[in-house]
Write a protein that holds these residues in place. Structure first.
Motif, PDB file in Angstrom:
ATOM      1  N   PRO A 214       0.884  -1.448  -0.042  1.00  0.00           N
ATOM      2  CA  PRO A 214       0.230  -0.185  -0.028  1.00  0.00           C
ATOM      3  C   PRO A 214       1.108   1.215   0.103  1.00  0.00           C
ATOM      4  CG  PRO A 214      -0.048  -0.916   1.974  1.00  0.00           C
ATOM      5  CD  PRO A 214       0.556  -1.773   1.559  1.00  0.00           C
ATOM      6  N   TYR A 215       1.789   1.220   0.551  1.00  0.00           N
ATOM      7  CA  TYR A 215       2.854   2.725   0.647  1.00  0.00           C
ATOM      8  C   TYR A 215       4.286   2.949  -0.860  1.00  0.00           C
ATOM      9  CZ  TYR A 215       1.155   2.842   5.248  1.00  0.00           C
ATOM     10  OH  TYR A 215       0.889   2.697   6.344  1.00  0.00           O
ATOM     11  N   GLY A 216       3.874   1.457  -1.860  1.00  0.00           N
ATOM     12  CA  GLY A 216       4.305   2.039  -2.879  1.00  0.00           C
ATOM     13  C   GLY A 216       6.165   2.108  -3.074  1.00  0.00           C
ATOM     14  N   ALA A 217       6.473   0.768  -1.219  1.00  0.00           N
ATOM     15  CA  ALA A 217       8.001   1.201  -1.153  1.00  0.00           C
ATOM     16  C   ALA A 217       8.738  -0.337  -1.867  1.00  0.00           C
ATOM     17  CB  ALA A 217       8.533   1.712  -0.089  1.00  0.00           C
ATOM     18  N   ALA A 218       7.893  -1.006  -1.766  1.00  0.00           N
ATOM     19  CA  ALA A 218       8.910  -2.520  -2.206  1.00  0.00           C
ATOM     20  C   ALA A 218       9.329  -2.672  -3.433  1.00  0.00           C
ATOM     21  CB  ALA A 218       7.881  -3.735  -1.984  1.00  0.00           C
ATOM     22  N   THR A 219      10.607  -2.839  -3.884  1.00  0.00           N
ATOM     23  CA  THR A 219      11.139  -2.738  -4.810  1.00  0.00           C
ATOM     24  C   THR A 219      11.597  -4.086  -4.636  1.00  0.00           C
ATOM     25  OG1 THR A 219      13.562  -3.046  -3.711  1.00  0.00           O
ATOM     26  CG2 THR A 219      12.914  -1.512  -4.033  1.00  0.00           C
ATOM     27  N   HIS A 220      11.852  -5.518  -4.079  1.00  0.00           N
ATOM     28  CA  HIS A 220      11.780  -7.012  -4.294  1.00  0.00           C
ATOM     29  C   HIS A 220      11.818  -7.571  -3.033  1.00  0.00           C
ATOM     30  CE1 HIS A 220      15.134  -6.005  -2.873  1.00  0.00           C
ATOM     31  NE2 HIS A 220      15.747  -7.467  -3.027  1.00  0.00           N
ATOM     32  N   GLU A 221      11.805  -8.885  -3.739  1.00  0.00           N
ATOM     33  CA  GLU A 221      10.821 -10.005  -2.688  1.00  0.00           C
ATOM     34  C   GLU A 221      12.732 -11.068  -2.591  1.00  0.00           C
ATOM     35  OE1 GLU A 221       8.290 -14.347  -1.551  1.00  0.00           O
ATOM     36  OE2 GLU A 221       8.045 -13.281  -3.374  1.00  0.00           O
ATOM     37  N   VAL A 222      13.014 -10.973  -1.340  1.00  0.00           N
ATOM     38  CA  VAL A 222      14.250 -11.847  -0.871  1.00  0.00           C
ATOM     39  C   VAL A 222      14.199 -12.987  -1.260  1.00  0.00           C
ATOM     40  CG1 VAL A 222      16.083 -11.811   0.432  1.00  0.00           C
ATOM     41  CG2 VAL A 222      14.547  -9.698   0.183  1.00  0.00           C
ATOM     42  N   ILE A 223      14.767 -13.364  -2.033  1.00  0.00           N
ATOM     43  CA  ILE A 223      13.988 -15.006  -2.207  1.00  0.00           C
ATOM     44  C   ILE A 223      16.221 -15.924  -2.283  1.00  0.00           C
ATOM     45  CG2 ILE A 223      12.233 -14.808  -3.579  1.00  0.00           C
ATOM     46  CD1 ILE A 223      13.330 -15.300  -5.415  1.00  0.00           C
ATOM     47  N   ASN A 224      16.336 -16.585  -1.968  1.00  0.00           N
ATOM     48  CA  ASN A 224      16.872 -17.570  -3.291  1.00  0.00           C
ATOM     49  C   ASN A 224      18.280 -17.242  -2.007  1.00  0.00           C
ATOM     50  OD1 ASN A 224      18.733 -19.592  -4.206  1.00  0.00           O
ATOM     51  ND2 ASN A 224      19.521 -18.164  -5.406  1.00  0.00           N
ATOM     52  N   GLN A 225      18.329 -17.039  -0.508  1.00  0.00           N
ATOM     53  CA  GLN A 225      19.405 -16.180   0.693  1.00  0.00           C
ATOM     54  C   GLN A 225      19.103 -17.307   1.794  1.00  0.00           C
ATOM     55  OE1 GLN A 225      21.680 -14.370   0.365  1.00  0.00           O
ATOM     56  NE2 GLN A 225      21.423 -12.806  -1.300  1.00  0.00           N
ATOM     57  N   PRO A 226      20.096 -18.275   1.978  1.00  0.00           N
ATOM     58  CA  PRO A 226      20.380 -18.764   3.234  1.00  0.00           C
ATOM     59  C   PRO A 226      19.315 -17.768   4.583  1.00  0.00           C
ATOM     60  CG  PRO A 226      21.581 -18.655   2.548  1.00  0.00           C
ATOM     61  CD  PRO A 226      21.326 -17.268   2.034  1.00  0.00           C
ATOM     62  N   VAL A 227      19.065 -18.894   5.123  1.00  0.00           N
ATOM     63  CA  VAL A 227      18.641 -18.420   6.594  1.00  0.00           C
ATOM     64  C   VAL A 227      19.814 -18.687   6.978  1.00  0.00           C
ATOM     65  CG1 VAL A 227      17.745 -19.434   9.194  1.00  0.00           C
ATOM     66  CG2 VAL A 227      16.327 -19.086   6.067  1.00  0.00           C
ATOM     67  N   GLU A 228      20.361 -17.736   8.819  1.00  0.00           N
ATOM     68  CA  GLU A 228      21.742 -18.481   9.533  1.00  0.00           C
ATOM     69  C   GLU A 228      21.578 -19.311  10.353  1.00  0.00           C
ATOM     70  OE1 GLU A 228      23.963 -15.495  12.410  1.00  0.00           O
ATOM     71  OE2 GLU A 228      21.877 -14.875  12.176  1.00  0.00           O
ATOM     72  N   LEU A 229      22.382 -20.067  10.501  1.00  0.00           N
ATOM     73  CA  LEU A 229      22.647 -21.020  10.728  1.00  0.00           C
ATOM     74  C   LEU A 229      23.065 -20.958  12.516  1.00  0.00           C
ATOM     75  CD1 LEU A 229      23.683 -24.086  11.256  1.00  0.00           C
ATOM     76  CD2 LEU A 229      25.698 -23.789  10.694  1.00  0.00           C
TER      77      LEU A 229
END
Length: 561
Positions: free
Chosen positions: A17-32
């Motif tokens: 709704p605020y028009g601020a998103a540039t992309h979705e974070v994908i293909n990045q690991p979750v910290e061990l």
């Protein structure tokens, strides 16, 4: 202005709704994090059972859960992000020589001491005591390595001080207490103390016999007597320890002294910190240059036998270097595998791409070989009353310290490369691991010093070489590759007149054979791959040059989750 807002509203996404998103974070690991450092390490669990410390399993499991928790791992990161600071004087100009640490450093020190990493084999000796302590230290070091310096020096002080019974009776109860007290007050006001070591001088480095610090007797001379020490020390780690084992030139030659930070009358001993070292790694641990301006110290052991006395301490700290470098390899390979099992590239997970699988497997082989040898030497330390085990502990610790610590920097770099660009960022643990990796290869005797010590041990105590070959020959017939390697090594070790010119090659091969035999004896699933990749192929090679090896199985064995 209202018209402008209306036009912007037409472009807003109902999901943003605020028009601020540039992309979705994908293909990045979750910290061990939030994993059990013990339960997730098959090689460690097998070593603990095999080498006689199965009784420690429940305690190791509990500590593994704590060490792998996100909160505890963060303590290690914070201790390195906030290095110690030195105040030489207070605000009124009085000399205080006070090093201030971040609270996270004290959290780690307190945990290590309460777990007995500084004392447990001495206070609770028995089957598997050194093995259990090594396993605890191996996990604690994966969280943070720098605070391990005062822990290992305190641990190693016990056998040295036992050579001087009067000082041992006075100091050992507090040295071995499971109480961490970082206050800058005399030892008499504490229930628990830590011990440091001060040997190195500007002009000598590893050649401590070139030391110029003088020890002047206060009255009577000899073991247990008080001296005033005048001189300098170029590298004193953990200067906030409560006392230090120091080498100085007494009238009868180079001798060992116990020098506290405070005098018995409650005044400050003139051990003055000139500056803290700015080190590439080991940032959480304070290391300093100091000047001794008549500092009181008490002679430990016979006059003129300082090196022979303090070598009792050095031998133990060298073993702890093996633990530390093995731990660094373990956390590096765990981080690399965990990243690659979550990250995709070119249409597949990295961990499933054969060229990456081979690299990860090779890193895992190196890490397991380091741990397996370290734990074998721990068992030898638990059985010093056995002639074979005693001799093996002496030569095996020197060989292991030389080889494992020297392999650590290349291992850390390769693991970092598996992670790629994000591994270079300072919010990743990899830069800290990489900077830490060379430390153990340099401290307590660099590679060349270790090689010369190996040669000296063989010449002075031929039983050490006999124990070595008995150990590697105990698995004769299990690997034709190892058998050929050992036979050739025996031929070349028959004449040691020119050992120094061949020392690096011979010590490399001594280490590889010992690791191979230890893996075979342990029935490790990586033993065959180790022999094929390390013994069949003489000389250096890049990680990942594996052939005819089940890389996927090795990687699966070493995954942290």
């Amino acid at each position: 202005m209202r018209a402008l807002h209306d036009r912007q509203d037409n472009f807003r996404s109902p999901l943003d709704p605020y028009g601020a998103a540039t992309h979705e974070v994908i293909n990045q690991p979750v910290e061990l994090s939030d994993y059990n450092l013990y339960d997730s390490d098959a090689a460690l669990k097998e070593a603990v059972r095999r080498e006689g410390a199965v009784w420690a399993t429940s305690g190791l499991e509990a500590f593994g859960a704590r060490a792998g928790s996100a909160d505890y791992l963060e303590q290690g990161a914070l201790a390195n992000r906030n290095p110690p600071e030195l105040d030489t004087h207070d605000r009124y100009g009085r000399r205080i020589d006070l090093v201030r640490f971040h609270p996270s450093y004290h959290v780690l020190m307190k945990a290590a001491i309460e777990e007995g990493l500084h004392c447990s084999p001495w206070t609770e000796p028995g089957e598997g005591a050194h093995v259990a302590r090594a396993a605890h230290s191996y996990m604690q070091t994966q969280v943070e390595a720098g605070h391990g310096c005062p822990i290992t020096m305190t641990f190693a002080a016990t056998p040295c001080l036992k050579l001087q019974p009067d000082l041992a009776a006075q100091w050992l109860p507090k040295i071995q207490a499971r109480v961490y007290d970082p206050r800058n007050v005399p030892a008499d006001e504490k229930k628990g103390v830590t011990i440091g070591m001060a040997m190195t001088e500007k002009q000598g480095g590893s050649d401590v016999r070139a030391n110029t610090t003088r020890a002047i007797p206060v009255s009577a001379e000899g073991p247990g007597r008080a001296y005033e020490l005048v001189g300098h020390k170029f590298f004193v780690s953990a200067p906030m320890c409560d006392a230090f084992l120091v080498l100085a030139q007494a009238p009868g030659g180079l001798s060992c002294f116990l020098m506290p930070r405070w005098r018995p009358d409650g005044t400050k001993n003139p051990l003055q910190i000139v500056r803290l070292k700015r080190k590439m790694g080991n940032v959480s641990n304070a290391s300093s240059e100091t000047e001794l301006r008549g500092a009181l110290g008490w002679m430990v052991g016979p006059e003129g036998r300082g090196v022979a006395t303090i070598i009792e301490m050095v031998a133990i700290t060298r073993f702890d270097c093996m633990i530390g470098s093995s731990a660094g390899m373990r956390i590096a390979v765990a981080q690399a595998i965990d990243h690659c099992r979550q990250r995709k590239a070119f249409g597949a997970l990295l961990i499933d791409q054969p060229i990456m699988t081979a690299v990860l497997a090779d890193l895992a082989i190196e890490a397991e070989a380091a741990l397996t040898l370290t734990m074998r030497i721990a068992r030898a330390l638990d059985h010093r009353d056995d002639a074979h085990e005693d001799a093996l502990a002496r030569i095996g610790a020197a060989i292991g310290k030389y080889w494992i610590c020297k392999r650590a920097p290349g291992h850390a770099y390769e693991a970092l490369e598996c992670i790629g660009g994000s591994g270079l960022m300072e919010d990743s643990p990899m830069p800290r691991l990489y900077r830490e990796a060379p430390v153990n290869a340099i401290w307590e005797g660099s590679g060349n010093v270790q090689c010369l010590d190996i040669a000296r041990a063989i010449r002075r105590s031929p039983q050490t070489l006999q124990a070595y070959f008995a150990e590697v020959s105990s698995v004769r017939g299990e690997s034709a590759t190892l058998d050929r390697h050992v036979a050739a090594l025996k031929d070349e070790m028959g004449d040691l007149t020119d050992f120094e010119t061949r020392a690096r090659d011979l010590c490399d091969r001594l280490a590889l054979a010992l690791q191979a035999a230890t893996l075979i004896r342990a029935a490790s699933p990586v033993a065959e791959a180790f022999c094929r990749s390390r013994l069949d192929a003489r000389g250096a090679h890049n990680y990942g040059a594996l052939t005819r090896v089940d890389c996927k199985a090795i990687v699966k064995r070493s995954a942290a989750r």
